[in-house]
Scaffold this motif. Sequence first.
Motif, mmCIF file in Angstrom:
data_model
loop_
_atom_site.group_PDB
_atom_site.id
_atom_site.type_symbol
_atom_site.label_atom_id
_atom_site.label_comp_id
_atom_site.label_asym_id
_atom_site.label_seq_id
_atom_site.Cartn_x
_atom_site.Cartn_y
_atom_site.Cartn_z
ATOM 1 N N ASP A 1 0.838 -1.211 0.000
ATOM 2 C CA ASP A 1 0.000 0.000 0.000
ATOM 3 C C ASP A 1 0.863 1.247 0.000
ATOM 4 O OD1 ASP A 1 -2.634 1.522 0.857
ATOM 5 O OD2 ASP A 1 -1.072 2.133 2.271
ATOM 6 N N SER A 2 1.889 1.243 0.888
ATOM 7 C CA SER A 2 2.731 2.429 1.056
ATOM 8 C C SER A 2 3.979 2.048 1.821
ATOM 9 C CB SER A 2 1.961 3.513 1.820
ATOM 10 O OG SER A 2 1.302 2.937 2.929
ATOM 11 N N THR A 3 5.023 2.842 1.667
ATOM 12 C CA THR A 3 6.258 2.613 2.428
ATOM 13 C C THR A 3 6.619 3.891 3.183
ATOM 14 O OG1 THR A 3 7.592 3.258 0.527
ATOM 15 C CG2 THR A 3 7.205 0.911 0.808
ATOM 16 N N ALA B 1 2.860 5.959 9.522
ATOM 17 C CA ALA B 1 2.409 4.658 9.027
ATOM 18 C C ALA B 1 1.263 4.139 9.887
ATOM 19 C CB ALA B 1 3.570 3.668 9.022
ATOM 20 N N HIS B 2 1.425 4.269 11.194
ATOM 21 C CA HIS B 2 0.377 3.808 12.104
ATOM 22 C C HIS B 2 -0.906 4.608 11.921
ATOM 23 C CE1 HIS B 2 1.975 0.654 14.707
ATOM 24 N NE2 HIS B 2 3.140 1.145 14.347
ATOM 25 N N ARG B 3 -0.749 5.916 11.667
ATOM 26 C CA ARG B 3 -1.945 6.744 11.450
ATOM 27 C C ARG B 3 -2.719 6.249 10.219
ATOM 28 N NH1 ARG B 3 0.384 10.780 14.356
ATOM 29 N NH2 ARG B 3 1.974 11.268 12.809
ATOM 30 N N ARG C 1 -7.770 3.311 8.731
ATOM 31 C CA ARG C 1 -8.332 2.274 7.853
ATOM 32 C C ARG C 1 -8.179 2.635 6.383
ATOM 33 N NH1 ARG C 1 -13.758 0.844 11.333
ATOM 34 N NH2 ARG C 1 -14.141 -0.656 9.687
ATOM 35 N N LEU C 2 -7.029 3.279 6.065
ATOM 36 C CA LEU C 2 -6.834 3.733 4.687
ATOM 37 C C LEU C 2 -6.065 2.721 3.840
ATOM 38 C CD1 LEU C 2 -5.936 7.473 5.393
ATOM 39 C CD2 LEU C 2 -8.083 6.555 4.469
ATOM 40 N N ASN C 3 -5.321 1.792 4.498
ATOM 41 C CA ASN C 3 -4.435 0.921 3.707
ATOM 42 C C ASN C 3 -5.191 -0.149 2.948
ATOM 43 O OD1 ASN C 3 -4.699 -0.127 6.521
ATOM 44 N ND2 ASN C 3 -3.596 -1.872 5.691
ATOM 45 N N LEU D 1 7.531 -0.523 6.671
ATOM 46 C CA LEU D 1 8.509 0.393 7.265
ATOM 47 C C LEU D 1 9.893 0.047 6.760
ATOM 48 C CD1 LEU D 1 7.428 0.554 11.026
ATOM 49 C CD2 LEU D 1 7.110 2.291 9.276
ATOM 50 N N LEU D 2 10.631 1.029 6.272
ATOM 51 C CA LEU D 2 11.981 0.796 5.749
ATOM 52 C C LEU D 2 13.021 1.142 6.808
ATOM 53 C CD1 LEU D 2 11.479 2.409 2.219
ATOM 54 C CD2 LEU D 2 11.415 -0.023 2.820
#
Length: 168
Positions: A140-142, A151-153, A158-160, A166-167
Amino acid sequence: MLITGAASGVGHLLVQLARLAGFSTVIGAVGSADKTDFVRSVGATSAVTYPAMPSSGADVVLDGAGLLGDALAGLRPGGRMVFFASGGGTLPAYDLPARGLTVTGFSMGRFARTSPSAYADQSARLWEPARSGELRAMVDSTYPLASAADAHRRIENRLNRGKVVLLP
Ligand SMILES: NC(=O)c1ccc[n+]([C@@H]2O[C@H](COP(=O)([O-])OP(=O)(O)OC[C@H]3O[C@@H](n4cnc5c(N)ncnc54)[C@H](OP(=O)(O)O)[C@@H]3O)[C@@H](O)[C@H]2O)c1
Protein backbone atom coordinates in the motif's frame (compact mmCIF):
# COMPACT_ATOMS: atom_id res chain seq x y z
CA MET A 1 -15.75 -18.18 1.44
CA LEU A 2 -16.41 -14.80 3.01
CA ILE A 3 -13.44 -12.77 4.26
CA THR A 4 -13.91 -9.67 6.43
CA GLY A 5 -11.29 -6.92 6.37
CA ALA A 6 -10.52 -8.27 2.90
CA ALA A 7 -8.48 -5.25 1.77
CA SER A 8 -6.20 -5.37 4.83
CA GLY A 9 -2.61 -6.52 5.06
CA VAL A 10 -3.69 -10.05 5.95
CA GLY A 11 -7.10 -10.00 4.26
CA HIS A 12 -5.88 -9.43 0.71
CA LEU A 13 -3.53 -12.43 1.08
CA LEU A 14 -6.39 -14.59 2.36
CA VAL A 15 -8.49 -13.68 -0.68
CA GLN A 16 -5.70 -14.96 -2.93
CA LEU A 17 -5.10 -18.07 -0.81
CA ALA A 18 -8.80 -18.91 -0.84
CA ARG A 19 -8.79 -18.83 -4.64
CA LEU A 20 -5.60 -20.92 -4.73
CA ALA A 21 -7.24 -23.40 -2.34
CA GLY A 22 -10.04 -23.86 -4.87
CA PHE A 23 -12.90 -21.75 -3.54
CA SER A 24 -14.79 -20.70 -6.65
CA THR A 25 -16.69 -17.97 -4.81
CA VAL A 26 -14.71 -15.64 -2.56
CA ILE A 27 -16.55 -12.63 -1.17
CA GLY A 28 -14.41 -9.80 0.14
CA ALA A 29 -16.15 -7.80 2.88
CA VAL A 30 -14.79 -4.31 3.55
CA GLY A 31 -15.64 -1.27 5.61
CA SER A 32 -16.03 1.20 2.75
CA ALA A 33 -17.02 1.09 -0.90
CA ASP A 34 -13.72 2.61 -2.02
CA LYS A 35 -11.99 -0.71 -1.17
CA THR A 36 -14.17 -2.98 -3.29
CA ASP A 37 -12.19 -2.54 -6.53
CA PHE A 38 -9.00 -3.49 -4.70
CA VAL A 39 -10.41 -6.73 -3.28
CA ARG A 40 -11.75 -7.69 -6.70
CA SER A 41 -8.36 -6.92 -8.24
CA VAL A 42 -6.68 -9.48 -5.96
CA GLY A 43 -9.20 -12.19 -6.81
CA ALA A 44 -12.44 -11.73 -4.89
CA THR A 45 -15.34 -12.80 -7.07
CA SER A 46 -17.52 -10.14 -5.42
CA ALA A 47 -17.31 -7.54 -2.69
CA VAL A 48 -19.71 -6.28 0.00
CA THR A 49 -19.49 -3.50 2.57
CA TYR A 50 -20.25 -4.05 6.28
CA PRO A 51 -22.52 -4.68 7.99
CA ALA A 52 -24.46 -6.11 5.04
CA MET A 53 -23.61 -9.75 4.45
CA PRO A 54 -24.46 -11.96 1.47
CA SER A 55 -27.85 -13.56 1.98
CA SER A 56 -26.96 -16.80 0.21
CA GLY A 57 -24.60 -17.73 3.05
CA ALA A 58 -20.96 -18.76 3.01
CA ASP A 59 -19.54 -22.18 3.88
CA VAL A 60 -16.65 -20.52 5.70
CA VAL A 61 -16.12 -17.02 7.11
CA LEU A 62 -12.66 -15.73 8.03
CA ASP A 63 -13.19 -12.80 10.39
CA GLY A 64 -10.17 -10.55 10.68
CA ALA A 65 -12.17 -7.39 11.23
CA GLY A 66 -13.74 -8.43 14.55
CA LEU A 67 -17.29 -8.25 13.23
CA LEU A 68 -18.34 -11.41 15.09
CA GLY A 69 -22.17 -11.38 15.07
CA ASP A 70 -22.37 -9.57 11.74
CA ALA A 71 -19.82 -11.97 10.28
CA LEU A 72 -21.73 -14.95 11.67
CA ALA A 73 -24.80 -13.71 9.80
CA GLY A 74 -22.90 -14.35 6.56
CA LEU A 75 -22.67 -18.10 7.22
CA ARG A 76 -24.98 -20.73 5.81
CA PRO A 77 -26.57 -23.13 8.34
CA GLY A 78 -23.90 -25.62 9.37
CA GLY A 79 -21.11 -23.25 8.29
CA ARG A 80 -17.83 -22.51 10.04
CA MET A 81 -16.19 -19.27 11.11
CA VAL A 82 -12.53 -18.74 11.98
CA PHE A 83 -11.95 -15.66 14.13
CA PHE A 84 -8.41 -14.25 14.15
CA ALA A 85 -8.77 -10.50 14.81
CA SER A 86 -7.07 -8.86 17.75
CA GLY A 87 -10.15 -6.89 18.73
CA GLY A 88 -13.68 -8.10 19.05
CA GLY A 89 -16.62 -8.37 21.41
CA THR A 90 -19.27 -10.97 21.98
CA LEU A 91 -21.03 -13.55 19.83
CA PRO A 92 -24.78 -14.24 19.69
CA ALA A 93 -24.11 -17.65 21.22
CA TYR A 94 -27.56 -19.12 20.60
CA ASP A 95 -26.91 -18.85 16.83
CA LEU A 96 -24.40 -21.68 17.23
CA PRO A 97 -26.84 -24.44 18.25
CA ALA A 98 -29.82 -22.88 16.48
CA ARG A 99 -28.05 -22.73 13.11
CA GLY A 100 -25.52 -25.53 13.68
CA LEU A 101 -22.53 -23.20 13.37
CA THR A 102 -18.92 -23.79 14.38
CA VAL A 103 -16.59 -21.00 15.50
CA THR A 104 -12.88 -21.47 16.04
CA GLY A 105 -10.07 -19.09 16.88
CA PHE A 106 -6.66 -18.97 15.29
CA SER A 107 -3.41 -17.28 16.27
CA MET A 108 -0.33 -17.66 14.11
CA GLY A 109 1.93 -16.87 17.07
CA ARG A 110 0.29 -19.50 19.24
CA PHE A 111 0.36 -22.02 16.38
CA ALA A 112 4.09 -21.40 15.89
CA ARG A 113 4.81 -21.83 19.62
CA THR A 114 2.64 -24.86 20.25
CA SER A 115 3.04 -26.77 16.95
CA PRO A 116 6.44 -25.71 15.58
CA SER A 117 6.75 -28.61 13.16
CA ALA A 118 3.25 -28.13 11.65
CA TYR A 119 3.96 -24.37 11.52
CA ALA A 120 7.19 -25.01 9.59
CA ASP A 121 5.32 -27.29 7.14
CA GLN A 122 2.53 -24.79 6.59
CA SER A 123 4.99 -21.89 6.19
CA ALA A 124 6.93 -23.84 3.57
CA ARG A 125 3.67 -24.47 1.70
CA LEU A 126 2.88 -20.74 1.76
CA TRP A 127 6.25 -19.75 0.34
CA GLU A 128 5.65 -21.84 -2.80
CA PRO A 129 2.91 -19.63 -4.32
CA ALA A 130 4.80 -16.56 -3.11
CA ARG A 131 7.90 -17.66 -5.02
CA SER A 132 5.91 -18.54 -8.14
CA GLY A 133 4.11 -15.18 -8.07
CA GLU A 134 0.65 -16.71 -7.58
CA LEU A 135 0.49 -15.10 -4.12
CA ARG A 136 1.46 -11.43 -4.08
CA ALA A 137 1.74 -9.15 -1.08
CA MET A 138 0.52 -5.80 -2.37
CA VAL A 139 2.35 -2.82 -0.92
CA ASP A 140 0.00 0.00 0.00
CA SER A 141 2.73 2.43 1.06
CA THR A 142 6.26 2.61 2.43
CA TYR A 143 7.58 4.83 5.21
CA PRO A 144 11.05 5.35 6.67
CA LEU A 145 11.28 3.92 10.17
CA ALA A 146 11.49 7.45 11.58
CA SER A 147 7.97 8.07 10.23
CA ALA A 148 6.46 4.99 11.88
CA ALA A 149 3.85 7.18 13.55
CA ASP A 150 2.58 8.30 10.13
CA ALA A 151 2.41 4.66 9.03
CA HIS A 152 0.38 3.81 12.10
CA ARG A 153 -1.95 6.74 11.45
CA ARG A 154 -2.65 5.39 7.96
CA ILE A 155 -3.53 1.99 9.42
CA GLU A 156 -5.58 3.44 12.29
CA ASN A 157 -7.59 5.48 9.80
CA ARG A 158 -8.33 2.27 7.85
CA LEU A 159 -6.83 3.73 4.69
CA ASN A 160 -4.43 0.92 3.71
CA ARG A 161 -5.11 -1.52 0.93
CA GLY A 162 -2.54 -4.25 1.41
CA LYS A 163 0.65 -3.90 3.41
CA VAL A 164 2.17 -0.80 4.97
CA VAL A 165 5.95 -1.23 4.97
CA LEU A 166 8.51 0.39 7.27
CA LEU A 167 11.98 0.80 5.75
CA PRO A 168 14.94 0.49 8.12
N1 LIG B 1 -4.48 -14.31 14.80
C1 LIG B 1 -3.39 -14.11 14.08
O1 LIG B 1 -2.53 -14.99 13.94
C2 LIG B 1 -3.20 -12.81 13.41
C3 LIG B 1 -2.08 -12.57 12.58
C4 LIG B 1 -1.98 -11.34 11.95
C5 LIG B 1 -2.95 -10.36 12.18
N2 LIG B 1 -3.98 -10.62 13.01
C6 LIG B 1 -5.05 -9.66 13.24
O2 LIG B 1 -5.82 -9.68 12.06
C7 LIG B 1 -6.41 -8.40 11.86
C8 LIG B 1 -6.03 -7.89 10.47
O3 LIG B 1 -4.62 -7.67 10.43
P1 LIG B 1 -4.02 -6.79 9.26
O4 LIG B 1 -2.55 -6.78 9.39
O5 LIG B 1 -4.63 -7.26 7.99
O6 LIG B 1 -4.59 -5.36 9.66
P2 LIG B 1 -4.65 -3.99 8.83
O7 LIG B 1 -3.97 -4.09 7.52
O8 LIG B 1 -4.24 -2.94 9.79
O9 LIG B 1 -6.21 -3.82 8.55
C9 LIG B 1 -7.17 -3.96 9.53
C10 LIG B 1 -8.53 -3.65 8.89
O10 LIG B 1 -9.55 -3.97 9.84
C11 LIG B 1 -10.70 -3.24 9.51
N3 LIG B 1 -11.31 -2.72 10.73
C12 LIG B 1 -12.55 -3.05 11.18
N4 LIG B 1 -12.82 -2.42 12.30
C13 LIG B 1 -11.75 -1.63 12.58
C14 LIG B 1 -11.46 -0.70 13.61
N5 LIG B 1 -12.33 -0.46 14.60
N6 LIG B 1 -10.26 -0.06 13.59
C15 LIG B 1 -9.37 -0.31 12.61
N7 LIG B 1 -9.59 -1.18 11.59
C16 LIG B 1 -10.78 -1.83 11.58
C17 LIG B 1 -10.27 -2.14 8.55
O11 LIG B 1 -10.72 -2.50 7.25
P3 LIG B 1 -12.14 -1.94 6.75
O12 LIG B 1 -12.02 -0.45 6.70
O13 LIG B 1 -12.27 -2.57 5.41
O14 LIG B 1 -13.13 -2.42 7.76
C18 LIG B 1 -8.75 -2.20 8.58
O15 LIG B 1 -8.19 -1.79 7.36
C19 LIG B 1 -5.87 -7.52 13.00
O16 LIG B 1 -6.83 -7.54 14.05
C20 LIG B 1 -4.61 -8.23 13.41
O17 LIG B 1 -4.25 -7.94 14.74
C21 LIG B 1 -4.13 -11.82 13.62
